[in-house]
Design an enzyme around this catalytic site. Structure first.
Site, PDB file in Angstrom:
ATOM      1  N   LEU A 129       5.613  -6.622   8.214  1.00  0.00           N
ATOM      2  CA  LEU A 129       4.206  -6.843   7.888  1.00  0.00           C
ATOM      3  C   LEU A 129       4.185  -7.563   6.546  1.00  0.00           C
ATOM      4  CD1 LEU A 129       1.324  -6.341   8.916  1.00  0.00           C
ATOM      5  CD2 LEU A 129       1.283  -4.257   7.539  1.00  0.00           C
ATOM      6  N   ASP A 130       3.508  -8.710   6.496  1.00  0.00           N
ATOM      7  CA  ASP A 130       3.553  -9.549   5.302  1.00  0.00           C
ATOM      8  C   ASP A 130       3.090  -8.805   4.050  1.00  0.00           C
ATOM      9  OD1 ASP A 130       4.450 -11.735   6.793  1.00  0.00           O
ATOM     10  OD2 ASP A 130       2.398 -12.400   7.215  1.00  0.00           O
ATOM     11  N   ARG A 131       3.564  -9.269   2.926  1.00  0.00           N
ATOM     12  CA  ARG A 131       3.206  -8.675   1.639  1.00  0.00           C
ATOM     13  C   ARG A 131       1.699  -8.689   1.418  1.00  0.00           C
ATOM     14  NH1 ARG A 131       5.037 -11.236  -4.219  1.00  0.00           N
ATOM     15  NH2 ARG A 131       3.980  -9.708  -5.564  1.00  0.00           N
ATOM     16  N   ASP A 132       1.019  -9.760   1.831  1.00  0.00           N
ATOM     17  CA  ASP A 132      -0.425  -9.866   1.605  1.00  0.00           C
ATOM     18  C   ASP A 132      -1.241  -9.312   2.767  1.00  0.00           C
ATOM     19  OD1 ASP A 132       0.351 -11.854   3.320  1.00  0.00           O
ATOM     20  OD2 ASP A 132      -0.753 -13.465   2.331  1.00  0.00           O
ATOM     21  N   SER A 133      -0.592  -8.587   3.685  1.00  0.00           N
ATOM     22  CA  SER A 133      -1.294  -7.900   4.771  1.00  0.00           C
ATOM     23  C   SER A 133      -1.197  -6.393   4.546  1.00  0.00           C
ATOM     24  CB  SER A 133      -0.690  -8.263   6.129  1.00  0.00           C
ATOM     25  OG  SER A 133      -0.813  -9.646   6.375  1.00  0.00           O
TER      26      SER A 133
END
Length: 212
Positions: free
Chosen positions: A41-45
């Site tokens: 899961l992306d850092r900005d998600s």
């Protein structure tokens, strides 16, 4: 005993346990040895990350060939149109090829959603809207690229569901153990050398042809 953990990953947290640059990682929230995220899961998600110490279970969750659905809530820039949703449902062309058809629908802003820290930056002159998007594949930053491809860039992205697991009851940074899913059982086969009896052949040989 294998463990299965559901974590609500906060924004600006790397989906890994170590980082040489000193950024926040899963280790800041999950003090459990030997578990690893089943899928990224992306850092900005934000949102649901499934962790386990069972390698076969990791493959079942993360491998796209198993088609485990993942549902995302996306706040997008602009009032999303039915034409854009129809394009997402049909699949859109990205630089790495067309996506599989997705489940896409407009939704009201989730009332049970926590405020993001830091807050999303809005343009006062541009409205926003929310969509629910369910995918059965996993590419790098796929949701963001899909919504941008249909003209509605993603401002905030929350993964709400993975398979049958959801974020329900978990605040950012919180986690809980859940029961392991049952493994599929192979079909039962009769023992070798013992064929099943055939219908109509259950009479003794001495009875054949006898008149009653």
């Amino acid at each position: 005993m294998p463990r299965l953990i559901l974590l609500n990953k906060p924004y600006d947290v790397l989906c890994q346990f170590t980082d040489e640059e000193g950024r926040r990682t899963l280790k800041n929230y999950v003090a459990v040895q030997g578990v690893y995220p089943a899928g990224r899961l992306d850092r900005d998600s934000e949102g649901l990350v499934v962790l386990t110490d069972d390698g076969s279970l990791t493959a079942r969750i993360a491998d796209p060939k198993h088609k485990l659905p993942k549902t995302y809530w996306a706040q997008v820039e602009g009032e999303v149109t039915e034409e854009a949703l129809a394009a997402l449902r049909a699949g859109v062309d990205l630089k790495d090829g067309p996506t599989l058809p997705a489940e896409a629908a407009r939704m009201e802003e989730p009332q049970n959603l926590w405020p993001r820290d830091p807050p999303v930056r809005f343009r006062l002159s541009v409205p926003t809207s929310w969509i629910s998007l369910t995918l059965r594949e996993g590419r790098n930053r796929q949701v963001r690229r899909m919504t941008a491809a249909v003209g509605f860039p993603t401002l905030r992205l929350v993964r709400w569901r993975v398979g049958d697991w959801t974020l329900d009851g978990l605040s950012p940074g919180e986690w809980r153990d859940v029961p392991l899913p049952a493994s599929p059982r192979p079909p039962v086969r009769p023992p070798a050398g013992k064929p099943r009896p055939l219908a109509g052949r259950n009479r003794r040989p001495a009875d054949r042809g006898r008149k009653h």
